[in-house]
Design a protein around this motif. Structure first.
Motif, PDB file in Angstrom:
ATOM      1  N   LEU A 105      -0.711  -2.684  -1.687  1.00 21.38           N
ATOM      2  CA  LEU A 105      -1.154  -1.485  -1.197  1.00 21.38           C
ATOM      3  C   LEU A 105      -0.693  -0.320  -1.876  1.00 21.38           C
TER       4      LEU A 105
ATOM      5  N   THR B 289      -3.783   6.599  -2.261  1.00 18.30           N
ATOM      6  CA  THR B 289      -4.861   7.364  -3.036  1.00 18.30           C
ATOM      7  C   THR B 289      -4.935   8.688  -2.515  1.00 18.30           C
TER       8      THR B 289
ATOM      9  N   ARG C  41       3.180   3.014  -5.135  1.00 16.74           N
ATOM     10  CA  ARG C  41       3.833   3.645  -4.101  1.00 16.74           C
ATOM     11  C   ARG C  41       5.142   4.084  -4.354  1.00 16.74           C
TER      12      ARG C  41
ATOM     13  N   SER D  99     -11.539  -1.861  -2.376  1.00 19.67           N
ATOM     14  CA  SER D  99     -11.320  -0.952  -0.988  1.00 19.67           C
ATOM     15  C   SER D  99     -13.023  -0.940  -0.645  1.00 19.67           C
TER      16      SER D  99
ATOM     17  N   ASP E 251     -10.337   6.587   5.617  1.00 17.35           N
ATOM     18  CA  ASP E 251      -9.396   5.721   6.493  1.00 17.35           C
ATOM     19  C   ASP E 251      -9.068   4.137   5.628  1.00 17.35           C
ATOM     20  N   ALA E 252      -9.915   4.110   4.495  1.00 12.14           N
ATOM     21  CA  ALA E 252      -9.697   2.677   4.034  1.00 12.14           C
ATOM     22  C   ALA E 252      -8.552   2.619   3.072  1.00 12.14           C
ATOM     23  N   SER E 253      -8.072   1.343   2.910  1.00 15.93           N
ATOM     24  CA  SER E 253      -6.674   0.910   2.006  1.00 15.93           C
ATOM     25  C   SER E 253      -7.369   0.703   0.910  1.00 15.93           C
TER      26      SER E 253
ATOM     27  N   ALA F  23      -5.855   5.807  -7.311  1.00 16.30           N
ATOM     28  CA  ALA F  23      -5.101   5.219  -6.626  1.00 16.30           C
ATOM     29  C   ALA F  23      -3.733   5.110  -7.275  1.00 16.30           C
TER      30      ALA F  23
ATOM     31  N   MET G  46      -6.536  -2.139  -2.284  1.00 11.79           N
ATOM     32  CA  MET G  46      -5.547  -2.717  -2.693  1.00 11.79           C
ATOM     33  C   MET G  46      -5.582  -3.121  -4.035  1.00 11.79           C
TER      34      MET G  46
END
Length: 167
Positions: free
Chosen positions: A97, A100, A108, A130, A84-86, A105, A88
């Protein structure tokens, strides 16, 4: 970082079983451009040097001759992020952002990829940040010396291949 060191790092530590070795088209500062045939990449190894039995973080920008992936930013992380981690990307003072999957990663989409490249051209450092499975924050730092030329070299090489000017 010495240019010969960048070249050796690019050849020794970027290639994995999943990615074929390629030819270096540029090496300078902390970055190198590598032509792998089906993809051209501008790559850098993180300043965080990992032990041999650990994953070495890398980051870069990819281009394919068919332009399906053009200027796509990607990073292999030093640790697996928590589900559940972002993740960056911080380039200078600009945060991005990332998307992943597993220990990787990506940018977008094309608009964000172009914004990342613009930031890379105007900054001196970046980091990918992260949290791991235990919730511990980690950061993979990078220098940006040589990044603009490596990106331009990788893009030009794949553009030429896509136009049929090189095999």
């Amino acid at each position: 970082m010495k240019p010969w060191l960048v070249l050796s790092l690019a050849l020794a530590n970027v290639g994995t079983a999943a990615t074929a070795r390629g030819s270096v088209t540029y090496a300078g500062g902390a970055w190198a451009a590598i032509d792998r045939g089906s993809v051209c990449e501008a790559l850098s190894r993180s300043q965080k040097v990992m032990p041999r039995d650990k994953v070495q973080p890398i980051a870069g920008v990819s281009f394919t001759p068919d332009r399906r992936h053009w200027s796509e930013f990607h990073a292999r992380l030093s640790r697996m992020p928590r589900a559940d981690a972002s993740v960056m990307l911080q380039v200078g003072n600009q945060p991005f952002l990332l998307v992943t999957r597993g220990g990787w990663a990506w940018s977008r989409g094309p608009a964000q990829a172009q914004a990342i490249i613009d930031a890379l051209r105007n900054s001196t450092s970046m980091s990918v940040v992260s949290r791991d499975a235990a919730g511990v924050r980690f950061s993979d730092p990078y220098l940006l010396d040589g990044a603009p030329t490596a990106i331009d070299s990788a893009a030009a090489r794949c553009a030429l291949r896509g136009a049929g000017k090189i095999p």
